[in-house]
Design a protein around this motif. Structure first.
Motif, PDB file in Angstrom:
ATOM      1  N   ASP A   2       0.837  -1.204   0.000  1.00 39.98           N
ATOM      2  CA  ASP A   2       0.000   0.000   0.000  1.00 39.98           C
ATOM      3  C   ASP A   2       0.873   1.257   0.000  1.00 39.98           C
ATOM      4  OD1 ASP A   2      -2.578   1.202   0.075  1.00 39.98           O
ATOM      5  OD2 ASP A   2      -2.181   1.745   2.166  1.00 39.98           O
ATOM      6  N   ARG A   3       1.925   1.193   0.775  1.00 37.75           N
ATOM      7  CA  ARG A   3       2.849   2.325   0.814  1.00 37.75           C
ATOM      8  C   ARG A   3       3.498   2.547  -0.558  1.00 37.75           C
ATOM      9  NH1 ARG A   3       6.884   5.467   3.312  1.00 37.75           N
ATOM     10  NH2 ARG A   3       8.974   4.746   2.792  1.00 37.75           N
ATOM     11  N   ALA A   4       3.949   1.466  -1.189  1.00 35.47           N
ATOM     12  CA  ALA A   4       4.580   1.592  -2.510  1.00 35.47           C
ATOM     13  C   ALA A   4       3.583   2.139  -3.528  1.00 35.47           C
ATOM     14  CB  ALA A   4       5.119   0.234  -2.966  1.00 35.47           C
ATOM     15  N   VAL A   5       2.369   1.618  -3.485  1.00 38.34           N
ATOM     16  CA  VAL A   5       1.339   2.058  -4.422  1.00 38.34           C
ATOM     17  C   VAL A   5       1.057   3.544  -4.228  1.00 38.34           C
ATOM     18  CG1 VAL A   5      -1.132   1.905  -4.935  1.00 38.34           C
ATOM     19  CG2 VAL A   5       0.263  -0.182  -4.802  1.00 38.34           C
ATOM     20  N   LYS A   6       0.931   3.949  -2.975  1.00 43.69           N
ATOM     21  CA  LYS A   6       0.638   5.355  -2.687  1.00 43.69           C
ATOM     22  C   LYS A   6       1.710   6.266  -3.266  1.00 43.69           C
ATOM     23  CE  LYS A   6      -2.376   5.411   1.325  1.00 43.69           C
ATOM     24  NZ  LYS A   6      -2.307   4.839   2.668  1.00 43.69           N
ATOM     25  N   ILE A   7       2.955   5.879  -3.083  1.00 40.92           N
ATOM     26  CA  ILE A   7       4.054   6.707  -3.589  1.00 40.92           C
ATOM     27  C   ILE A   7       4.025   6.757  -5.120  1.00 40.92           C
ATOM     28  CG2 ILE A   7       6.580   6.838  -3.811  1.00 40.92           C
ATOM     29  CD1 ILE A   7       6.686   5.695  -0.888  1.00 40.92           C
ATOM     30  N   TYR A   8       3.912   5.589  -5.740  1.00 38.23           N
ATOM     31  CA  TYR A   8       3.903   5.551  -7.205  1.00 38.23           C
ATOM     32  C   TYR A   8       2.698   6.278  -7.791  1.00 38.23           C
ATOM     33  CZ  TYR A   8       7.822   2.398  -8.115  1.00 38.23           C
ATOM     34  OH  TYR A   8       9.067   1.856  -8.254  1.00 38.23           O
ATOM     35  N   ARG A   9       1.561   6.123  -7.092  1.00 40.27           N
ATOM     36  CA  ARG A   9       0.353   6.761  -7.585  1.00 40.27           C
ATOM     37  C   ARG A   9       0.433   8.271  -7.476  1.00 40.27           C
ATOM     38  NH1 ARG A   9      -4.897   3.721  -5.176  1.00 40.27           N
ATOM     39  NH2 ARG A   9      -5.716   2.849  -7.127  1.00 40.27           N
ATOM     40  N   ALA A  10       1.069   8.726  -6.385  1.00 43.25           N
ATOM     41  CA  ALA A  10       1.140  10.162  -6.143  1.00 43.25           C
ATOM     42  C   ALA A  10       1.990  10.863  -7.207  1.00 43.25           C
ATOM     43  CB  ALA A  10       1.712  10.424  -4.752  1.00 43.25           C
ATOM     44  N   LEU A  11       3.028  10.170  -7.650  1.00 49.07           N
ATOM     45  CA  LEU A  11       3.942  10.809  -8.597  1.00 49.07           C
ATOM     46  C   LEU A  11       3.532  10.507 -10.032  1.00 49.07           C
ATOM     47  CD1 LEU A  11       7.296   9.881  -6.799  1.00 49.07           C
ATOM     48  CD2 LEU A  11       6.034  12.042  -6.665  1.00 49.07           C
ATOM     49  N   PRO A  12       3.220  11.530 -10.808  1.00 54.34           N
ATOM     50  CA  PRO A  12       2.816  11.304 -12.197  1.00 54.34           C
ATOM     51  C   PRO A  12       3.962  10.673 -12.998  1.00 54.34           C
ATOM     52  CG  PRO A  12       2.532  13.619 -11.564  1.00 54.34           C
ATOM     53  CD  PRO A  12       3.250  12.955 -10.454  1.00 54.34           C
ATOM     54  N   GLU A  13       3.589   9.852 -13.967  1.00 56.76           N
ATOM     55  CA  GLU A  13       4.611   9.166 -14.760  1.00 56.76           C
ATOM     56  C   GLU A  13       5.555  10.161 -15.428  1.00 56.76           C
ATOM     57  OE1 GLU A  13       2.903   5.836 -17.011  1.00 56.76           O
ATOM     58  OE2 GLU A  13       4.825   5.717 -18.055  1.00 56.76           O
ATOM     59  N   ASP A  14       4.994  11.271 -15.888  1.00 62.81           N
ATOM     60  CA  ASP A  14       5.832  12.287 -16.541  1.00 62.81           C
ATOM     61  C   ASP A  14       6.903  12.823 -15.601  1.00 62.81           C
ATOM     62  OD1 ASP A  14       4.484  12.043 -18.840  1.00 62.81           O
ATOM     63  OD2 ASP A  14       3.333  13.921 -18.660  1.00 62.81           O
ATOM     64  N   LEU A  15       6.502  13.052 -14.352  1.00 65.42           N
ATOM     65  CA  LEU A  15       7.463  13.564 -13.376  1.00 65.42           C
ATOM     66  C   LEU A  15       8.556  12.528 -13.112  1.00 65.42           C
ATOM     67  CD1 LEU A  15       8.232  15.865 -11.380  1.00 65.42           C
ATOM     68  CD2 LEU A  15       6.939  14.630  -9.636  1.00 65.42           C
ATOM     69  N   ILE A  16       8.141  11.266 -12.985  1.00 64.00           N
ATOM     70  CA  ILE A  16       9.125  10.203 -12.740  1.00 64.00           C
ATOM     71  C   ILE A  16      10.133  10.142 -13.873  1.00 64.00           C
ATOM     72  CG2 ILE A  16       9.415   7.696 -12.596  1.00 64.00           C
ATOM     73  CD1 ILE A  16       6.828   7.571 -11.023  1.00 64.00           C
ATOM     74  N   ARG A  17       9.613  10.223 -15.098  1.00 62.49           N
ATOM     75  CA  ARG A  17      10.516  10.184 -16.253  1.00 62.49           C
ATOM     76  C   ARG A  17      11.430  11.416 -16.256  1.00 62.49           C
ATOM     77  NH1 ARG A  17       6.928   8.792 -20.302  1.00 62.49           N
ATOM     78  NH2 ARG A  17       7.141   6.615 -19.671  1.00 62.49           N
ATOM     79  N   GLU A  18      10.832  12.576 -15.978  1.00 63.75           N
ATOM     80  CA  GLU A  18      11.626  13.814 -15.955  1.00 63.75           C
ATOM     81  C   GLU A  18      12.732  13.718 -14.899  1.00 63.75           C
ATOM     82  OE1 GLU A  18       9.077  17.235 -15.429  1.00 63.75           O
ATOM     83  OE2 GLU A  18      10.778  18.637 -15.551  1.00 63.75           O
ATOM     84  N   MET A  19      12.374  13.150 -13.746  1.00 66.16           N
ATOM     85  CA  MET A  19      13.366  13.019 -12.677  1.00 66.16           C
ATOM     86  C   MET A  19      14.482  12.059 -13.084  1.00 66.16           C
ATOM     87  SD  MET A  19      10.871  12.953  -9.310  1.00 66.16           S
ATOM     88  CE  MET A  19      12.033  13.211  -7.968  1.00 66.16           C
ATOM     89  N   ALA A  20      14.104  10.981 -13.748  1.00 57.30           N
ATOM     90  CA  ALA A  20      15.112   9.998 -14.158  1.00 57.30           C
ATOM     91  C   ALA A  20      16.110  10.638 -15.119  1.00 57.30           C
ATOM     92  CB  ALA A  20      14.444   8.790 -14.802  1.00 57.30           C
ATOM     93  N   ILE A  21      15.591  11.398 -16.075  1.00 58.27           N
ATOM     94  CA  ILE A  21      16.474  12.059 -17.052  1.00 58.27           C
ATOM     95  C   ILE A  21      17.336  13.110 -16.356  1.00 58.27           C
ATOM     96  CG2 ILE A  21      16.517  13.577 -19.076  1.00 58.27           C
ATOM     97  CD1 ILE A  21      13.814  12.089 -19.865  1.00 58.27           C
ATOM     98  N   ALA A  22      16.691  13.906 -15.494  1.00 57.79           N
ATOM     99  CA  ALA A  22      17.417  14.957 -14.776  1.00 57.79           C
ATOM    100  C   ALA A  22      18.548  14.364 -13.945  1.00 57.79           C
ATOM    101  CB  ALA A  22      16.460  15.741 -13.885  1.00 57.79           C
ATOM    102  N   ARG A  23      18.278  13.224 -13.314  1.00 61.26           N
ATOM    103  CA  ARG A  23      19.291  12.584 -12.482  1.00 61.26           C
ATOM    104  C   ARG A  23      20.480  12.154 -13.303  1.00 61.26           C
ATOM    105  NH1 ARG A  23      15.340   8.761  -8.849  1.00 61.26           N
ATOM    106  NH2 ARG A  23      14.323  10.575  -7.978  1.00 61.26           N
ATOM    107  N   GLU A  24      20.163  11.503 -14.412  1.00 60.99           N
ATOM    108  CA  GLU A  24      21.242  10.998 -15.250  1.00 60.99           C
ATOM    109  C   GLU A  24      22.126  12.168 -15.698  1.00 60.99           C
ATOM    110  OE1 GLU A  24      22.123   8.066 -15.246  1.00 60.99           O
ATOM    111  OE2 GLU A  24      23.743   8.418 -16.675  1.00 60.99           O
ATOM    112  N   GLU A  25      21.499  13.257 -16.141  1.00 58.91           N
ATOM    113  CA  GLU A  25      22.270  14.416 -16.591  1.00 58.91           C
ATOM    114  C   GLU A  25      23.038  15.054 -15.437  1.00 58.91           C
ATOM    115  OE1 GLU A  25      19.427  15.781 -20.328  1.00 58.91           O
ATOM    116  OE2 GLU A  25      19.851  17.213 -18.726  1.00 58.91           O
ATOM    117  N   ALA A  26      22.376  15.149 -14.297  1.00 60.88           N
ATOM    118  CA  ALA A  26      23.019  15.763 -13.145  1.00 60.88           C
ATOM    119  C   ALA A  26      24.217  14.933 -12.684  1.00 60.88           C
ATOM    120  CB  ALA A  26      22.016  15.924 -12.003  1.00 60.88           C
ATOM    121  N   ARG A  27      24.055  13.619 -12.727  1.00 61.44           N
ATOM    122  CA  ARG A  27      25.130  12.751 -12.267  1.00 61.44           C
ATOM    123  C   ARG A  27      26.373  12.921 -13.146  1.00 61.44           C
ATOM    124  NH1 ARG A  27      27.383   8.247 -13.153  1.00 61.44           N
ATOM    125  NH2 ARG A  27      26.109   7.903 -14.994  1.00 61.44           N
ATOM    126  N   VAL A  28      26.140  12.933 -14.450  1.00 63.30           N
ATOM    127  CA  VAL A  28      27.251  13.101 -15.378  1.00 63.30           C
ATOM    128  C   VAL A  28      27.963  14.433 -15.115  1.00 63.30           C
ATOM    129  CG1 VAL A  28      27.844  13.448 -17.812  1.00 63.30           C
ATOM    130  CG2 VAL A  28      26.234  11.638 -17.159  1.00 63.30           C
TER     131      VAL A  28
END
Lengths: 503, 503
Positions: free
Chosen positions: B94-120
């Motif tokens: 339930d906790r995992a679902v709540k977190i995933y549900r709260a965050l829009p897929e677009d935001l998750i994708r944006e964060m993933a890309i931002a992280r990769e760029e930031a890390r580099v």
């Protein structure tokens, strides 16, 4: 050219978009397979098995997804509008879908369970050299393979359905004609070489122990010589040597170190290197697409055999190996190139396929091919199988296994349900020579290329003719494109005759 | 008891059935993560990144599958009919679902890309010690974290939403109160120890080079001493030490070998061993279920800190280590146990968190905690951040970084979007002492347990009190169950005082 250039059609782009997650599952599964043979802690095998089977069920589900199939159907309706790359994508996916669709999920699951049980009992049976332990599981595997063949469908022979799984388009009729030619023409070569001892039947180097760390350096340096790209590839240790293509920039080979008879580990490396080179030279634009793999098992094997035998076991390669061996091993200096060449080319009948030489290897395959055909068509029972095996060994090679572990129990293949796989090994041998002939026409004699260390030229040739196309073409089509004709065993036989009758 | 005994409810069984493929994806992802830090060929990083992100999107999709969510809702409606194990399953999912549900897929994708760029860019910025290279990417990461916090929701403080992601139930108010206590009470201890040199501020052994192969043997023997189960676990080499739980029977730790100052590699091993032991002692009935992981990052860290510091850096453990060190390293014999103990417990302010000692470590955390809170609440701009960092370092430890690579650029965390993670390190320190107190009550003084090599008893205790429960309970609940009270920093402060003021 980039992948955006070669895949232009919108439907194909959508298909590739959907496919990427299936690719990712394949990537993960390949890594899991590699890991379980190399570094995985022993006790994790159950968990790894569970994870692998979950991922393969999921992968099948994603491949048979209705939206995806609708797109694939749409693409199939416009094949004329597609370029060759795009048609390749449709072809490879359509074939995979047909196979998965033909086999009911229940049967797939039943086969997976049967395989796992059969494998466990095969290990035990081989250890105790007691065929009875394996017998009922082999019987069930055969029955399941027959069932699968019925679901898959065939025109002439039930075995065709299974052959096609491993080598697209291969039939019993075709395979039989090819293998019979090899058998009848290699037999007299082998007999002459063996009876007249044109090559030695044993060698003192077989018993010489080597230092494993030193041998690792030899293998590494041999791979360096062949420009093995370590930033995209690995060499590790496993019980049985293998190659895994995890992605186009991540190809891994393994070898084993028994501690004596160093040609075993060395030629495993050369063999697997041939597989790896294929995967490493596939068009990078095919990344994440269904074209990422090789064209077929037979063609893949032709590449491993080419490097292992045609290059690796040549007199000229021996002369290049010699300084590397002398540098790291403390016992090779006293053997001259000719002695090493003979050691690398010992000829004698052996019970064990993987230990056999170039002249006897194919008989091991023909034996299995004949037995599989009889199994699948109900002409041979598991009860009679060991006797049949031993009789054929005697007929082909003049030796008779005294125990099942050196006979019918030696290979893992039947335990894990791989029926129809073996013929691809001999196809590989045949094709390695057929491709070599074209190579010599274009670049000159291989012996000279080796002496001049023109490995880059050889690699470029193989890339241009075979590797870069990945899974784009049907194997037959690719062979025709590369060599100007269909598979033709005569070059292979000629090669063996030249090599072994004029030693 | 078997897992069929503990999971009896039909709905829960269906949930676990569906969950198994999510588990398998997690298994694959963990292995891919481990591999990319250990054996993966360099050039494969792009492909690995693609595969990982595909699998995580797929995993999210399967978790948010409607049928699955309906079953989870059904289970939530009958919590009273479920046993504790089953309730744990529902809670974690339930906790995992709540977190995933709260965050829009677009935001998750944006964060993933931002992280990769930031890390580099972080890697580059740190290499050149130039914060400006990293600044815009840090700013974007902060903005995305703020956005995520808004989607996740919070009651009092926006930072709470992020803290809760890493430590369920943790709030800014709670964390601040705990960290402030630690800061105010450890400061005088540190100052006294450092000013009066109760422990050395440097040691000749820091500069002594070691043979890496010899050191590998030391590490292996230390793990043997602690009953490390090699058939279910591994030790490998990576640039930064870490632990991965790939499955309950496959837990892998890494260390690094710099070639000098051997305590660094040794204490990395002890630290990661603590993490590994947790994963290895989770109830095997939780296999393939959402309970397979630990309760929280803070509790996990308490286990690593326990073995690294409370056991590992004790005088008694030094005496057990000494013969192992003397056996393999050629330079330790001339240092007595007391000298080694001092070397293992050098106290001095350092710029780099991961190099810091027990008395200064938490100040590194408090600094980051304060800065994160300001970032997330818009009270600190990235422009002012390096200056703020350096000022706080001076305030806490009396030293001021001269370049950003020893200051704000040292950690990977902010580059990969981990805001709210740091406080769990200090929670781990605090809990390690709190748990030790209970252990001493039940088994007697730790110093005696170590001298008597009763590591099995210690392991059993940790299993019974903490490990076996996996993710069943909320961290706070588990802490209360194990220690009889909520998190309480006083034991930790007392431990530091006892250890460092009476050397």
């Amino acid at each position: 050219m980039s992948s955006t250039d070669i895949f232009q059609n919108e439907t194909i782009k959508e298909i590739l978009e959907h496919y990427r997650v299936i690719w990712a599952l394949g990537h993960a599964s390949s890594l899991m397979g590699w890991d379980s043979e190399t570094y995985m802690p022993k006790q994790a095998y159950m968990d790894r098995g569970t994870a692998s089977s979950e991922l393969s069920v999921l992968s099948r589900k994603l491949l048979l997804d209705e939206n995806f199939l609708a797109k694939l159907d749409k693409a199939k309706d416009m094949m004329d509008d597609l370029n060759e790359y795009e048609r390749g994508v449709v072809r490879v996916l359509d074939r995979a879908v047909k196979i998965y669709r033909a086999l009911p999920e229940d049967l797939i699951r039943e086969m997976a369970i049967a395989r796992e049980e059969a494998r466990v009992h095969w290990v035990q049976a081989r250890y105790k050299s007691d065929f009875n332990i394996f017998k009922p599981y082999l019987e069930r595997n055969i029955n399941l393979s027959r069932k699968a063949a019925e679901y898959l469908g065939y025109e002439e022979d039930r075995y065709d359905a299974l052959l096609d799984l491993f080598e697209e388009g291969l039939t019993y009729r075709k395979a039989k004609s090819i293998l019979d030619q090899v058998a009848s023409q290699v037999k007299p070569i082998f007999e002459k070489v063996y009876n007249e001892e044109l090559f030695p039947s044993k060698h003192t180097l077989e018993d010489v122990k080597y230092d494993i760390e030193a041998m690792k350096k030899v293998n590494k340096e041999v791979l360096d010589l062949l420009n093995y790209p370590w930033e995209r590839a690995r060499l590790d240790v496993s019980a049985h040597p293998f190659t895994t293509g995890i992605s186009l920039d991540d190809v891994r080979i393994t070898t084993r170190y028994e501690g004596y008879d160093f040609r075993r580990t060395l030629y495993s490396v050369l063999h697997e290197y041939g597989h790896a080179l294929y995967d490493l030279q596939i068009d990078p634009n095919f990344k994440y697409t269904p074209l990422e793999g090789g064209a077929s098992l037979g063609i893949h094997e032709s590449q491993s055999r080419f490097w292992e035998n045609i290059i690796g076991r040549s007199r000229e390669f021996t002369s290049i190996l010699k300084p590397i061996l002398d540098k790291h091993l403390d016992f090779t200096a006293k053997y001259d190139e000719e002695e090493l060449y003979k050691y690398f080319n010992i000829v004698r009948p052996t019970f064990i396929r993987v230990d056999s030489d170039q002249l006897t290897y194919d008989f091991h395959i023909i034996l299995r091919f004949r037995m599989e055909h009889m199994f699948i068509n109900g002409e041979l029972t598991v009860d009679d199988a060991p006797e049949t095996w031993n009789n054929m060994m005697e007929e082909f090679l003049g030796i008779r296994p005294k125990k099942d572990s050196e006979g019918i129990l030696q290979d893992i293949h039947w335990s894990i349900g791989l029926m129809g796989y073996f013929p691809t090994y001999t196809l590989g041998n045949i094709l390695s020579a057929q491709i070599s002939r074209v190579l010599e026409k274009e670049l000159g004699k291989i012996s000279n290329l080796i002496l001049e260390k023109r490995f880059t030229d050889i690699q470029e040739f193989l890339k241009e003719k075979i590797h870069r196309y990945g899974g784009m073409y049907k194997p037959e089509e690719l062979i025709r494109k590369a060599t100007g004709e269909g598979i033709n065993p005569s070059y292979y036989i000629e090669y063996l005759r030249n090599k072994f009758l004029s030693p």
